[in-house]
Design an enzyme around this catalytic site. Structure first.
Site, PDB file in Angstrom:
ATOM      1  N   TYR A  97       0.969  -1.172  -0.258  1.00  0.00           N
ATOM      2  CA  TYR A  97       0.059  -0.222  -0.188  1.00  0.00           C
ATOM      3  C   TYR A  97       1.095   0.905   0.139  1.00  0.00           C
ATOM      4  O   TYR A  97       0.925   2.071  -1.015  1.00  0.00           O
ATOM      5  CB  TYR A  97      -0.510  -0.481   1.570  1.00  0.00           C
ATOM      6  CG  TYR A  97      -1.944   0.825   0.992  1.00  0.00           C
ATOM      7  CD1 TYR A  97      -3.276   1.229  -0.171  1.00  0.00           C
ATOM      8  CD2 TYR A  97      -1.678   2.294   2.196  1.00  0.00           C
ATOM      9  CE1 TYR A  97      -4.229   2.262   0.823  1.00  0.00           C
ATOM     10  CE2 TYR A  97      -2.341   3.528   2.302  1.00  0.00           C
ATOM     11  CZ  TYR A  97      -3.874   2.825   1.697  1.00  0.00           C
ATOM     12  OH  TYR A  97      -4.303   4.700   1.514  1.00  0.00           O
ATOM     13  N   ALA A 111       3.527   1.939  -1.168  1.00  0.00           N
ATOM     14  CA  ALA A 111       4.734   1.976  -2.407  1.00  0.00           C
ATOM     15  C   ALA A 111       3.901   2.618  -3.389  1.00  0.00           C
ATOM     16  O   ALA A 111       4.095   3.072  -4.157  1.00  0.00           O
ATOM     17  CB  ALA A 111       5.393   0.746  -2.203  1.00  0.00           C
ATOM     18  N   ALA A 163     -14.840  -5.726  10.011  1.00  0.00           N
ATOM     19  CA  ALA A 163     -14.321  -6.948   9.654  1.00  0.00           C
ATOM     20  C   ALA A 163     -13.440  -7.321  10.465  1.00  0.00           C
ATOM     21  O   ALA A 163     -13.005  -8.703  10.387  1.00  0.00           O
ATOM     22  CB  ALA A 163     -14.331  -6.819   8.438  1.00  0.00           C
TER      23      ALA A 163
END
Ligand SMILES: NC(=O)c1ccc[n+]([C@@H]2O[C@H](COP(=O)([O-])OP(=O)(O)OC[C@H]3O[C@@H](n4cnc5c(N)ncnc54)[C@H](OP(=O)(O)O)[C@@H]3O)[C@@H](O)[C@H]2O)c1
Length: 237
Positions: free
Chosen positions: A130, A132, A174
């Protein structure tokens, strides 16, 4: 205004929410940023309808996965397929959307392309793929600002911190442990707490309305995450 995304029900909710705050005439259409041909078709249709003078590319998602984790049975490494999928969406998807929009923005002149980066672009332990992609997006904003400036297109990135919005609420439901992790990070920012989503919208509006800002990344991140704390939070998970 046209919103392109994949889920019609979510798109419909967004259109209604826009209407509720006085933004009328918003239309949802199917669009998949991972499909370059489909993006071209969506923007070809927009050209036939009069063109595009502003494009905001927000499609993207987060992924928590370290490069290496010790488990009771041995080393667990980052799943290469999960890496590829995230790069396809966040980075190649941004490229596909920008590539399809660019000729229309040039034809319109005095136009703006806004890309969604993140405070994770400075590095975020446990979120290598993420961070990067988000660093690359800020880099593209600078590169494309120089490439497209003479064509009358300004390019900016907006880099939020942890946004208090639907995506965070979904993730908390979640993954209950994620709440403690994010709260821990947010508590150690220069300004503790999450970023209101309205402030991100205001930053995008500011980017669209300016005339001489280009190539830069607007950070709305409450000071961002201190790198040492990110490391200790990840170890503590
Ligand atoms: N929330 C945060 O704290 C935060 C912080 C920093 C940066 N950001 C960035 O802000 C952007 C929006 O994130 P969010 O938090 O608002 O997440 P979100 O609610 O999950 O929104 C992501 C959007 O991307 C769309 N999308 C996903 N895959 C797509 C595809 N292949 N083609 C077209 N659209 C696609 C989704 O719609 P469909 O699934 O219907 O296609 C959805 O509308 C992302 O780039 C994210 O990295 C968020």
């Amino acid at each position: 205004m046209v919103v392109l995304s994949r889920d019609e029900e979510v798109g419909g909710r967004l259109v209604r929410r826009a209407a509720d705050v006085g933004c009328r005439g918003v239309e949802w259409r199917f669009g998949d940023v991972t499909d370059a041909g489909q993006m071209d078709s969506a923007f070809d249709r927009l050209r036939e309808e009069g063109g595009v003078s502003a494009c905001v590319v927000t499609a993207g998602r987060n992924l928590s996965a370290p490069l290496l984790r010790r488990t009771p049975t041995g080393w667990q490494r980052h799943d290469p397929e999960a890496w590829r999928e995230l790069v396809d969406l966040n980075l190649t998807g941004t490229f596909n959307a920008a590539r399809s929009a660019a000729p229309l923005l040039a034809e319109a002149g005095d136009s703006t392309l806004v890309l969604l980066s993140s405070c994770s672009r400075h590095g975020s332990a446990g979120q290598g793929a993420y961070s990067a992609t988000k660093a690359a997006i800020s880099s593209l904003a600078r590169t494309w600002a120089f490439e497209l400036g003479r064509l009358g297109i300004r390019v900016l990135a907006v880099a939020p911190g942890v946004v208090d919005g639907e995506a965070l609420a979904r993730r908390f439901t979640a993954e209950p442990m994620y709440r403690r992790y994010m709260q821990d990070l947010a508590d150690h920012q220069a300004l503790p707490g999450f970023v209101p989503e309205e402030e991100v919208a205001s930053a995008v509006a500011f980017a669209l309305e300016s005339t001489s800002m280009t190539g830069t990344t607007l950070e709305i991140d409450a000071g961002g995450f201190p790198a040492r704390l990110v490391r200790s939070s990840v170890r503590g998970r």
